[in-house]
Design a protein around this motif. Structure first.
Motif, PDB file in Angstrom:
ATOM      1  N   GLN A 115      61.942  -3.878  34.367  1.00  0.00           N
ATOM      2  CA  GLN A 115      60.670  -4.509  34.016  1.00  0.00           C
ATOM      3  C   GLN A 115      60.021  -3.865  32.791  1.00  0.00           C
ATOM      4  O   GLN A 115      58.956  -4.317  32.349  1.00  0.00           O
ATOM      5  CB  GLN A 115      59.705  -4.410  35.205  1.00  0.00           C
ATOM      6  N   GLY A 142      59.980  -7.279  42.387  1.00  0.00           N
ATOM      7  CA  GLY A 142      60.158  -6.261  41.355  1.00  0.00           C
ATOM      8  C   GLY A 142      60.112  -4.838  41.860  1.00  0.00           C
ATOM      9  O   GLY A 142      60.125  -3.899  41.062  1.00  0.00           O
ATOM     10  N   ARG A 174      62.017  -0.352  37.776  1.00  0.00           N
ATOM     11  CA  ARG A 174      60.973  -0.155  36.746  1.00  0.00           C
ATOM     12  C   ARG A 174      61.560  -0.300  35.340  1.00  0.00           C
ATOM     13  O   ARG A 174      60.902  -0.834  34.432  1.00  0.00           O
ATOM     14  CB  ARG A 174      60.316   1.216  36.901  1.00  0.00           C
TER      15      ARG A 174
END
Length: 473
Positions: free
Chosen positions: A439, A313, A436
């Motif tokens: 997510q 991620g 970011r």
């Protein structure tokens, strides 16, 4: 598809193959421009100690935090947060790409002795041929990590052979009178203080040690976690022996001034002086094999860093996808695309090899610093340790030395390379922002906004320096 599992020997070959590239073949000339045998000894003592402690940090982190199986960025992220982890991944990836550019440049510079149109590796014909080699290798790697890793073992062995032959031949041809004169000249006050001489070699030593973490980056492919630790330290010690031998023995063949004026690769000139013309041919062939192997190792490392960071991620999700051979294809495409852009950029630089080498060193120092810092935090807090055991105290000391070494090297690199690095870190942060948003997480923590601000200011200073002529590439 299940990732191919690598043996201890294959992991060690990744470490040696990553470190032994173009840099070792330029050491006699580069070192002699800054210092004599005394300074060379001190430089390798500092670099050897610093990088050995860093290798040992990778070793004990692989054992104590087996859950962090992606190498550089995973340790930085676990210790200092998502954005620092991203900067570590981006810096290391960029250093790998720049390293590949340096390999192409020195490869063509070597051919330039026979084919003048290649010049010093930064002419239009050189860039065109380099680009063809780049994409030919790209499509070969897309066939699978297993095949590429096996090829790397063969190439690693092949490129060590001419270096060993060089060391043996030069040792037998050693002229003690030349060595004594270089020792006397190196101690002369006219060359400045020993500290100043050593400082000039520090970024060179960082460059030739890049790749010490090769086994750690590939830890998810290891058959056993212990193999990662053994491969890292064993590979490092072998390469250190080769580097020190090549550097110091050369001072017994030619006067320092002649060493400094040798054409790159300077090892060729040294062996020519020791044994005749065939020596230059041997070194040139060895360099081309070495560069091919180092390029293979580094492009694999670069793609793996992007892929692993995307899986965690830290990078956008599209970089985590693999093809049917288990190769991170999109990460490979992006890596080689950036290498291609850097290759085009070599047409507009002055001393291309020196610039690329120093930039690669500078970009790698930040990730190394955060890895060492994470090792220091782990030992200080006692995580995974059972109290203040002798082992914990030893690893705390090792991590402290590695951290101080990395910080010291960043300071030695200087402000210019910090702002040039920021020119890459600042726009590269777009990848972090994309990740970011994917997510739906907070973009930056408060302290990360501060760090991002420093990066942006550094990038702005770099742009101003280039635009005003205060800095030149």
């Amino acid at each position: 598809m299940e990732p191919a599992k690598l043996s201890r020997m294959a992991l060690a070959a990744m470490v040696v193959g990553s470190m032994v590239g173009a840099g070792i073949f330029s050491l006699p000339g580069v070192f002699s421009r800054y210092t004599g045998p005394q300074g060379g000894l001190v430089a390798w003592a500092i670099a050897g100690t610093g990088m050995l402690t860093l290798a040992m940090v990778f070793q004990f982190l692989a054992r104590r935090r087996p859950d962090l199986d992606s190498g550089i960025f995973a340790y930085a992220k676990a210790g200092f947060g998502p954005y620092i982890g991203f900067l570590a991944a981006l810096g290391y990836w960029t250093a790998a790409c720049l390293g590949n550019v340096s390999y192409f440049v020195v490869f063509k510079a070597t051919l330039g002795a026979v084919f003048p149109f290649f010049g010093d590796g930064d002419t239009v014909p050189a860039v065109l041929v380099s680009s063809m080699l780049l994409w030919a290798t790209h499509f070969a790697i897309l066939r699978g990590i297993r095949q590429a890793a096996g090829m790397n073992m063969v190439v690693t062995f092949a490129k060590i052979v001419p270096i060993v032959i060089f060391i043996v031949c030069v040792a037998f041809a050693l002229d003690m009178d030349v060595l004594r004169e270089n020792l006397r000249e190196g101690a002369s006050a006219a060359n400045g203080s020993l500290l100043a001489q050593v400082r000039g070699t520090m970024l060179v030593t960082v460059f030739v040690f890049l790749g010490v973490e090769g086994a750690s980056v590939y830890s998810r492919y290891a058959r056993r976690r212990d193999d990662v630790a053994v491969a890292t330290v064993a590979g490092f010690l072998l390469v250190l022996l080769l580097l020190v031998s090549v550097t110091l023995l050369s001072y017994g063949i030619l006067p320092r001034a002649e060493l400094a004026s040798l054409r790159n690769p300077s090892m060729a000139g040294v062996l020519r002086a020791a044994v005749g013309p065939w020596g230059a041919v041997l070194v040139s062939v060895g360099l081309m094999v070495s560069v091919a192997g180092a390029y293979l190792s580094w492009i694999l490392l670069a793609a793996e860093v992007l892929h692993a960071a995307a899986r965690a991620g830290t990078m956008p999700a599209f970089l985590s996808r693999q093809n049917r051979h288990g190769v991170p294809g999109r990460a490979l495409w992006l890596s080689n695309g950036i290498v291609q852009l850097f290759l085009l950029g070599t047409l507009f630089t002055q001393d291309t090899f020196l610039l690329v080498k120093n930039m690669a060193s500078s970009m790698s120092l930040v990730p190394y610093c955060f890895v060492a810092g994470f090792g220091l935090l782990l030992a200080w807090r006692g995580e995974t340790y059972g109290g203040w055991s002798p082992r914990r105290k030893f690893e705390l000391a090792i991590a402290a030395v590695a951290t101080m070494y990395a910080i010291g090297m960043i300071l030695v690199a200087g402000f210019d390379y910090f702002v040039l690095s920021s020119l890459l870190y600042a726009p590269g942060t777009i990848l972090f922002i994309i990740a970011r948003r994917e997510q739906r997480g907070t973009l930056f923590r408060p302290v990360e906004w501060f760090i991002f601000g420093i990066v942006v200011l550094g990038g702005a200073a770099g742009l101003w320096g280039l635009a005003s002529g205060g800095m030149r590439l």
